[in-house]
Write a protein that holds these residues in place. Structure first.
Motif, PDB file in Angstrom:
ATOM      1  N   GLU A   1      49.668  21.321  38.545  1.00  0.00           N
ATOM      2  CA  GLU A   1      49.730  22.785  38.925  1.00  0.00           C
ATOM      3  C   GLU A   1      48.778  22.502  41.045  1.00  0.00           C
ATOM      4  OE1 GLU A   1      47.199  25.213  36.279  1.00  0.00           O
ATOM      5  OE2 GLU A   1      45.912  24.617  37.163  1.00  0.00           O
ATOM      6  N   TYR A   2      49.169  23.136  41.415  1.00  0.00           N
ATOM      7  CA  TYR A   2      48.317  22.881  42.794  1.00  0.00           C
ATOM      8  C   TYR A   2      48.233  23.464  43.799  1.00  0.00           C
ATOM      9  CZ  TYR A   2      48.489  20.434  47.047  1.00  0.00           C
ATOM     10  OH  TYR A   2      48.281  19.657  48.114  1.00  0.00           O
ATOM     11  N   LYS A   3      47.345  23.695  44.642  1.00  0.00           N
ATOM     12  CA  LYS A   3      47.014  25.282  44.861  1.00  0.00           C
ATOM     13  C   LYS A   3      46.860  25.009  46.479  1.00  0.00           C
ATOM     14  CE  LYS A   3      42.704  27.646  46.376  1.00  0.00           C
ATOM     15  NZ  LYS A   3      40.857  28.003  45.426  1.00  0.00           N
TER      16      LYS A   3
ATOM     17  N   LEU B   1      50.789  37.346  41.186  1.00  0.00           N
ATOM     18  CA  LEU B   1      50.572  38.602  40.179  1.00  0.00           C
ATOM     19  C   LEU B   1      52.256  39.072  39.318  1.00  0.00           C
ATOM     20  CD1 LEU B   1      47.347  40.345  40.693  1.00  0.00           C
ATOM     21  CD2 LEU B   1      47.338  38.468  39.529  1.00  0.00           C
ATOM     22  N   LEU B   2      52.589  39.564  39.728  1.00  0.00           N
ATOM     23  CA  LEU B   2      54.164  40.026  39.088  1.00  0.00           C
ATOM     24  C   LEU B   2      54.634  39.171  38.445  1.00  0.00           C
ATOM     25  CD1 LEU B   2      55.404  42.607  41.406  1.00  0.00           C
ATOM     26  CD2 LEU B   2      54.571  43.332  39.426  1.00  0.00           C
ATOM     27  N   LYS B   3      54.210  37.874  39.149  1.00  0.00           N
ATOM     28  CA  LYS B   3      55.185  36.616  38.252  1.00  0.00           C
ATOM     29  C   LYS B   3      54.432  36.372  36.675  1.00  0.00           C
ATOM     30  CE  LYS B   3      57.641  34.036  39.821  1.00  0.00           C
ATOM     31  NZ  LYS B   3      59.596  33.832  39.676  1.00  0.00           N
ATOM     32  N   SER B   4      53.615  36.184  36.742  1.00  0.00           N
ATOM     33  CA  SER B   4      53.262  36.188  35.847  1.00  0.00           C
ATOM     34  C   SER B   4      53.069  36.768  34.468  1.00  0.00           C
ATOM     35  CB  SER B   4      51.476  35.703  36.127  1.00  0.00           C
ATOM     36  OG  SER B   4      50.861  36.819  36.374  1.00  0.00           O
ATOM     37  N   SER B   5      52.148  36.789  33.790  1.00  0.00           N
ATOM     38  CA  SER B   5      52.253  37.254  32.157  1.00  0.00           C
ATOM     39  C   SER B   5      50.777  38.447  32.575  1.00  0.00           C
ATOM     40  CB  SER B   5      52.373  36.729  31.303  1.00  0.00           C
ATOM     41  OG  SER B   5      51.363  35.397  30.995  1.00  0.00           O
ATOM     42  N   GLU B   6      50.102  38.487  33.548  1.00  0.00           N
ATOM     43  CA  GLU B   6      48.505  38.867  34.000  1.00  0.00           C
ATOM     44  C   GLU B   6      48.643  39.602  34.152  1.00  0.00           C
ATOM     45  OE1 GLU B   6      45.895  36.729  32.522  1.00  0.00           O
ATOM     46  OE2 GLU B   6      47.868  36.202  31.750  1.00  0.00           O
TER      47      GLU B   6
ATOM     48  N   PHE C   1      52.347  31.561  37.200  1.00  0.00           N
ATOM     49  CA  PHE C   1      51.158  31.650  38.045  1.00  0.00           C
ATOM     50  C   PHE C   1      50.460  31.948  37.049  1.00  0.00           C
ATOM     51  CE2 PHE C   1      55.025  31.832  41.021  1.00  0.00           C
ATOM     52  CZ  PHE C   1      53.638  31.718  42.235  1.00  0.00           C
ATOM     53  N   LYS C   2      50.345  31.506  35.958  1.00  0.00           N
ATOM     54  CA  LYS C   2      49.240  32.075  34.913  1.00  0.00           C
ATOM     55  C   LYS C   2      48.035  31.767  35.538  1.00  0.00           C
ATOM     56  CE  LYS C   2      49.135  31.474  29.634  1.00  0.00           C
ATOM     57  NZ  LYS C   2      47.141  32.072  29.433  1.00  0.00           N
ATOM     58  N   THR C   3      47.691  29.981  35.688  1.00  0.00           N
ATOM     59  CA  THR C   3      46.398  30.063  36.289  1.00  0.00           C
ATOM     60  C   THR C   3      45.674  30.941  37.718  1.00  0.00           C
ATOM     61  OG1 THR C   3      47.200  28.160  35.637  1.00  0.00           O
ATOM     62  CG2 THR C   3      44.867  28.043  37.550  1.00  0.00           C
ATOM     63  N   ASN C   4      46.443  31.503  38.192  1.00  0.00           N
ATOM     64  CA  ASN C   4      47.102  31.721  39.842  1.00  0.00           C
ATOM     65  C   ASN C   4      46.085  32.962  39.404  1.00  0.00           C
ATOM     66  OD1 ASN C   4      46.605  31.980  42.431  1.00  0.00           O
ATOM     67  ND2 ASN C   4      48.067  33.903  42.177  1.00  0.00           N
ATOM     68  N   GLY C   5      46.559  33.853  38.143  1.00  0.00           N
ATOM     69  CA  GLY C   5      46.567  35.030  37.846  1.00  0.00           C
ATOM     70  C   GLY C   5      44.842  34.718  37.377  1.00  0.00           C
TER      71      GLY C   5
ATOM     72  N   SER D   1      38.839  36.248  37.850  1.00  0.00           N
ATOM     73  CA  SER D   1      37.373  35.407  37.862  1.00  0.00           C
ATOM     74  C   SER D   1      37.011  35.896  39.593  1.00  0.00           C
ATOM     75  CB  SER D   1      37.680  34.376  37.575  1.00  0.00           C
ATOM     76  OG  SER D   1      37.174  33.387  38.949  1.00  0.00           O
ATOM     77  N   LYS D   2      37.864  35.348  40.388  1.00  0.00           N
ATOM     78  CA  LYS D   2      36.778  35.854  41.270  1.00  0.00           C
ATOM     79  C   LYS D   2      37.041  37.643  41.584  1.00  0.00           C
ATOM     80  CE  LYS D   2      39.301  33.984  45.279  1.00  0.00           C
ATOM     81  NZ  LYS D   2      40.247  34.059  46.740  1.00  0.00           N
ATOM     82  N   CYS D   3      37.921  38.648  41.203  1.00  0.00           N
ATOM     83  CA  CYS D   3      37.368  40.270  41.431  1.00  0.00           C
ATOM     84  C   CYS D   3      36.468  40.316  40.156  1.00  0.00           C
ATOM     85  CB  CYS D   3      38.890  40.818  40.563  1.00  0.00           C
ATOM     86  SG  CYS D   3      39.812  40.719  41.793  1.00  0.00           S
ATOM     87  N   GLN D   4      36.316  39.140  39.149  1.00  0.00           N
ATOM     88  CA  GLN D   4      35.321  39.956  38.417  1.00  0.00           C
ATOM     89  C   GLN D   4      33.496  39.601  38.637  1.00  0.00           C
ATOM     90  OE1 GLN D   4      36.179  37.573  34.481  1.00  0.00           O
ATOM     91  NE2 GLN D   4      36.704  40.110  33.720  1.00  0.00           N
ATOM     92  N   GLN D   5      33.470  38.759  39.439  1.00  0.00           N
ATOM     93  CA  GLN D   5      32.371  37.874  40.268  1.00  0.00           C
ATOM     94  C   GLN D   5      32.021  39.461  40.917  1.00  0.00           C
ATOM     95  OE1 GLN D   5      32.779  34.592  42.550  1.00  0.00           O
ATOM     96  NE2 GLN D   5      33.268  33.751  40.141  1.00  0.00           N
ATOM     97  N   TYR D   6      33.029  40.717  41.963  1.00  0.00           N
ATOM     98  CA  TYR D   6      32.835  41.439  42.835  1.00  0.00           C
ATOM     99  C   TYR D   6      32.195  42.946  41.618  1.00  0.00           C
ATOM    100  CZ  TYR D   6      33.455  38.155  46.845  1.00  0.00           C
ATOM    101  OH  TYR D   6      34.426  37.256  47.349  1.00  0.00           O
ATOM    102  N   LEU D   7      32.972  42.467  40.992  1.00  0.00           N
ATOM    103  CA  LEU D   7      33.202  44.152  39.995  1.00  0.00           C
ATOM    104  C   LEU D   7      31.068  44.162  39.906  1.00  0.00           C
ATOM    105  CD1 LEU D   7      35.948  44.156  38.357  1.00  0.00           C
ATOM    106  CD2 LEU D   7      35.318  45.379  40.530  1.00  0.00           C
ATOM    107  N   PHE D   8      31.606  42.729  39.612  1.00  0.00           N
ATOM    108  CA  PHE D   8      29.309  42.331  39.255  1.00  0.00           C
ATOM    109  C   PHE D   8      28.500  43.482  40.270  1.00  0.00           C
ATOM    110  CE2 PHE D   8      25.794  40.340  39.056  1.00  0.00           C
ATOM    111  CZ  PHE D   8      25.197  40.411  37.993  1.00  0.00           C
ATOM    112  N   PHE D   9      28.765  42.760  41.664  1.00  0.00           N
ATOM    113  CA  PHE D   9      27.931  43.347  42.512  1.00  0.00           C
ATOM    114  C   PHE D   9      28.076  44.760  42.859  1.00  0.00           C
ATOM    115  CE2 PHE D   9      28.273  38.932  44.220  1.00  0.00           C
ATOM    116  CZ  PHE D   9      27.221  38.365  43.327  1.00  0.00           C
TER     117      PHE D   9
END
Ligand code: NAG
Ligand code: NAG
Ligand code: NAG
Length: 240
Positions: A135-137, A199-204, A149-153, A158-166
Motif C-alpha cells: 500500500e502507498y499513501k 470510502l465508497l469503494k471500500s467495505s468500510e 481502500f480498507k486501510t484508507n477507510g 480514526s481521524k474522525c474519531q479523534q475529532y468526535l472525541f473533542f
C-alpha cells in the motif's frame, strides 16, 4: 517564446538568492542558500513548477505520469517488463539533470486481483533495488494493491474519531450548537466528504457511518428547523 523580458527578470529575482534556516527546539541551523525549488504559498510557484517539469513526459503511450510537486507516479498498464524498465530509466535520466531522485523514497506497487504473487521482476534505479509495497499513501489517500481502500477507510475513521472525541468534550460546556456544527463540518465531514469516493469503494463506509453516527448524533444542515435545539436534543441523521 515571446515572454516579456521584465517578467523574466522578475522571476529570476524571485527564485535566486533564497536562504533557508531551520529552527528546532529553539536552536537554529546554519544559513543555507537554496539552489532549487520555489517558495511555497506563492501563486506563481505552481506555474513555474509546471513549466519546469513540462518535458518530464512519458515516451510510452501506455505509461501514464502523474506529477504533483515532488510526488511523481508512473502507472504501467503495458504487458511488457522491458517497457516499464525503459520508462523508469528515462525518468531517472530526467531527474539526474533536473531534480534529485531519492531511490529509498521511491516505491513500487503492483495492483493485482488474483491470488498469489505476480511474477514481475524487481525494479532497479541507479543500481538500487526499489522496494515493493502493498500500500502507498499518495496525496493523503492510502491506496492498497487490491484497491479495496480498507486501510484508507480505517485511517479516515480514526481521524474522525479523534475529532468526535473533542466534540463530545465540547458538548459538556455551554457551546452554541452552530459552533458544534461548524466544528463537525470542518473536521469530520470534510474528511468523509473529500474521501467519499475512496470510502465508497471500500467495505468500510457503512461502518464509518455507523460509528460516527453512534458516537456523535447531530442534525444535518438540511434540517434547519432542528438546528437551534439544545445539543442533547440532536437526532441521528447523517449525510452519507
Ligand atoms: C542568510 O544569509 C544571507 C546572505 O549570506 C543574508 O542576506 C540573510 O539575511 C541571512 N539570513 C538570516 C536570517 O540570517
Ligand atoms: C507492467 O504491467 C503488466 C500488466 O499489465 C505486467 O505484466 C508487467 O509485469 C508490468 N511490468 C512491471 C515491471 O511491473
Ligand atoms: C533519501 O530519503 C531517506 C529517507 O527519507 C533519507 O534518510 C535520506 O537522507 C535521503 N537521501 C538524500 C540524498 O536526500
Amino acid at each position: 517564446m515571446n515572454v516579456n523580458p521584465h517578467l523574466i527578470l522578475l522571476i529570476l529575482s524571485f527564485l535566486t538568492d533564497r536562504h533557508q534556516i531551520v529552527k528546532f527546539n529553539g536552536h537554529y541551523s546554519s544559513n543555507r542558500t537554496l539552489s532549487t525549488g520555489a517558495p511555497q504559498g506563492s501563486v506563481i510557484s505552481p506555474i513555474l513548477f509546471t513549466l519546469y517539469t513540462d518535458d518530464c513526459r512519458s515516451s510510452d503511450p501506455e505509461m501514464l505520469y502523474i506529477k504533483y510537486s515532488d510526488d511523481t507516479v508512473i502507472i504501467n498498464t503495458t504487458n511488457s517488463n522491458n517497457r516499464i524498465s525503459k520508462e523508469i530509466h528515462s525518468f531517472a535520466g530526467w531527474c539526474e539533470n533536473y531534480l534529485d531522485l531519492n531511490t529509498s523514497k521511491t516505491k513500487e506497487m503492483l495492483v493485482y486481483f488474483r491470488r498469489g504473487q505476480p511474477t514481475a521482476a524487481t525494479l532497479e534505479v541507479n543500481r538500487q533495488t526499489i522496494e515493493r509495497v502493498e500500500e502507498y499513501k499518495y496525496l493523503g489517500t492510502t491506496i492498497d494493491h487490491k484497491l479495496t481502500f480498507k486501510t484508507n477507510g480505517e485511517l479516515i475513521l480514526s481521524k474522525c474519531q479523534q475529532y468526535l472525541f473533542f466534540l463530545r468534550k465540547m458538548r459538556m460546556f455551554p457551546v452554541q450548537p452552530s459552533v458544534l456544527q461548524a466544528f463537525y463540518k470542518s473536521f469530520v465531514e470534510s474528511n468523509t466528504d473529500l474521501q467519499y469516493h475512496a470510502l465508497l469503494k471500500s467495505s468500510e463506509p457503512r461502518r464509518v457511518e455507523l460509528r460516527i453516527a453512534r458516537s456523535f448524533p447531530l442534525t444535518s444542515p438540511e434540517r434547519p428547523s432542528h438546528a437551534e435545539e439544545p445539543a442533547h436534543g440532536y437526532e441521528t441523521d447523517y449525510r452519507f
